[in-house]
Scaffold this active site. Structure first.
Site, PDB file in Angstrom:
ATOM      1  CG  ASN A 134      -1.901  -1.111   1.215  1.00 49.65           C
ATOM      2  OD1 ASN A 134      -2.664  -1.273   0.278  1.00 49.65           O
ATOM      3  ND2 ASN A 134      -1.861  -1.923   2.264  1.00 49.65           N
ATOM      4  CE1 TYR A 135       0.414   4.489   3.669  1.00 46.64           C
ATOM      5  CE2 TYR A 135       0.479   2.256   4.523  1.00 46.64           C
ATOM      6  CZ  TYR A 135      -0.087   3.504   4.504  1.00 46.64           C
ATOM      7  OH  TYR A 135      -1.161   3.780   5.310  1.00 46.64           O
ATOM      8  CG  LEU A 136       7.033   0.412   0.248  1.00 52.48           C
ATOM      9  CD1 LEU A 136       7.855  -0.817   0.567  1.00 52.48           C
ATOM     10  CD2 LEU A 136       7.752   1.680   0.687  1.00 52.48           C
TER      11      LEU A 136
END
Length: 558
Positions: free
Chosen positions: A515-517
């Site tokens: 979800n973030y990278l």
DNA sequence: GGAAGGACTTGCGAGCACTCTT
DNA sequence: AAGAGTGCTCGCAAGTCCTTCC
């Protein structure tokens, strides 16, 4: 597979405002949870020591509780009370007259029945298991896909949630409440006008069939615990989700361009004459530096008591003018999303520290730290600083930029693939720690660590032996040397494995990875250092990140 | 302008499936 | 072949943020 509607879209829904706007959406509707099968007569429920035949609806709810008997939930008073209250509501009046105390209810026989049934299922012969799998595959095939603008796409969750007892996370006031069965009459279907409308199960009707091409869901219903809407949506591998994912990272990359300006701006605001601005700038500093979540207000008594940045209370931080040789240390201790504890001691810049002292003056522990601030105010301000900027973008930005920097710092081109992967995992770990993505230490951790250590010791011994032999046998030198080298290499690899495992004990890498990278950072890294993409992304992940695997070459810069 | 509703993303853990070992 | 250990999928809860309504 039917391909109706691809060529003829003239009849499709039209909406002109911005948003998703598909032209064609066709699917089979949700797959409904199986109906309740009453217990065999010999499986009894006892009240006050005496067997009691329950009405089917009452029995069904009793089985929900019986199934959970060895779960910790059922020892909690709130869980018990909520369950009992809801259960009694569904009883017949005679049952209600009789069943007055949960302590007098004996679900043990029912519990055993389900345990046995479960074991029987596990012990099924291979062919039977195979058959069950084939049936599941058939359902997946029939209900698990839709057609969106001519493409067959996988659906994420095509089944309705089965009835049961609500299990919240943390200290949830509603734990144990009855989650009702979803019926076709509860379900709204969303599909294009020209498509074949899904058939409701026979004898039933949909709540509504609509055609709204500004949204991405295929079906929805309202659940009875929080009164919120649940959706059936596409799988992350779909084009639609992939595009949104890509957009998300593009917004975060735009932040990269203005983040320095924003940082000097909030530093300046620490000295503002307006209290509101000071609070906003300190909160933004936390969100930026510590990757805290925004922290929306929550309705009291409806959910577990958790907070994010804007909803922090005085009781959640401690100020230490000096601690362990560092100045201006803020000690955070609060429960965040999913009631995961956030604990951190952070040295902050002096003006931040002074401001925090000011914000806490004359307040009680339960008062809001940022009493002049909420997420709406903060996000409005962020929107002025950059189009599309909200609090969560900082998390994405800081996660991705940290991965990129860590990969740069840790990767040695001369390393072998195993060592490079350790570097990758370490970079990933740095992000997970930043975002406070934790996990419970796996149950088998100690044991499996010992096993690994035993392997390492054995390998060391082998290596020692090989060395001795090399000394002894001057003849046959080449073969011995090779074996020595091979043993050494294996030892190194095992050591790497052990290090990785230990460091990963309580850290969950999955959430940040998913979800973030920005996946393009990882794809570029793989290409640059000759690491096969399968080593960092499994099949599902490669499907989700197909857009990035296609797009990024080795010099991609976030 | 603020509460409620709606849509979508993020998050953890349970349990299943697969692999590796014995 | 069985059992243990691990990785992966799925379920669904819990966030964020936008829109709508009064």
């Amino acid at each position: 597979m039917k391909q109706q509607g691809i060529d003829d879209l003239s009849n499709a829904c039209e909406k002109t405002d911005d948003g998703v706007k598909w032209k064609q959406l066709e699917h089979k509707g949700p797959y409904f949870a199986p109906l309740y099968e009453p217990l065999p007569d010999d499986v009894k429920f006892y009240y006050d020591g005496k067997p009691m035949k329950l009405n089917v609806a009452t029995e069904e709810i009793a089985t929900f509780y019986a199934k959970m008997l060895d779960h910790e939930y059922t020892t909690k008073e709130i869980f018990q009370n909520n369950f009992f209250y809801d259960w009694r509501k569904e009883m017949t009046s005679e049952e209600r007259k009789k069943i007055k105390h949960l302590e007098k209810c004996d679900f043990k026989e029912m519990h055993k029945y389900f345990v046995d049934k479960n074991e029987a299922r596990k012990a099924l012969p291979k062919e039977e298991k195979q058959k069950l799998k084939e049936e599941a595959d058939k359902i997946q095939e029939e209900y698990g896909y839709c057609i969106l603008d001519g493409h067959r796409e996988k659906i994420g969750n095509f089944k309705t949630e089965p009835p049961g007892l609500f299990r919240g996370r943390g200290d949830h006031p509603k734990m144990g409440m009855l989650k009702k069965r979803i019926m076709p009459e509860d379900v709204i279907i969303n599909c294009s006008k020209d498509s074949q409308t899904p058939e409701p199960p026979s004898g039933h009707k949909w709540k509504e069939v609509r055609c709204d091409n500004t949204v991405t869901w295929l079906a929805s219903w309202t659940e009875n615990i929080q009164n919120s809407i649940k959706y059936i949506m596409l799988n992350p591998s779909s084009k639609l989700k992939g595009e949104k994912d890509w957009q998300k990272y593009e917004v975060a990359r735009r932040l990269k361009g203005v983040v320095n300006k924003i940082r000097s701006q909030y530093r300046a605001d620490w000295k503002s004459r307006e209290m509101k601005k000071r609070q906003r700038s300190v909160a933004l500093y936390f969100i930026d530096k510590l990757a805290l979540r925004a922290g929306n207000e929550k309705e009291e008594g409806e959910t577990a008591d958790t907070v994010g940045c804007c909803s922090l209370r005085v009781e959640h931080i401690k100020l230490h003018p000096e601690l362990d040789g560092q100045e201006h240390v803020v000690e955070f201790d609060f429960l965040g999303k999913d009631s995961i504890r956030y604990y951190n001691k952070v040295p902050v810049e002096k003006p931040v520290f002074k401001n925090l002292q000011l914000f806490m003056e004359n307040k009680d522990p339960g008062d809001d730290l940022f009493d002049r601030l909420n997420t709406t105010v903060l996000n409005k301000h962020l929107q002025d600083l950059m189009d599309g900027l909200t609090a969560k973008v900082f998390r994405t930005y800081n996660a991705s930029i940290t991965l990129q920097e860590q990969l740069k710092a840790l990767t040695d081109a001369e390393d072998n693939v195993a060592a490079k992967l350790l570097s990758y995992n370490r970079a990933n770990r740095a992000v997970a720690i930043l975002c406070n993505h934790q996990r419970a230490t796996p149950k088998s951790f100690e044991k499996s660590m010992q096993n690994l250590q035993a392997k390492i010791d054995a390998k060391k011994e082998q290596l020692g032996e090989a060395q001795m032999e090399l000394k002894r046998a001057k003849a046959d030198l080449k073969a011995k040397k090779d074996s020595l080298l091979a043993e050494g290499k294996q030892l190194l690899k095992l050591n790497v494995q052990a290090t990785d495992k230990e460091e990963n004990k309580q850290i969950a890498l999955g959430t940040s990875k998913l979800n973030y990278l920005d996946p393009r950072i990882s794809v570029a890294w793989c290409k640059k250092f000759g690491v096969p993409i399968e080593k960092i992304y499994n099949k599902t992940q490669r499907e989700k990140f197909a857009w990035a695997i296609d797009m990024a070459d080795e010099d991609f810069e976030f």
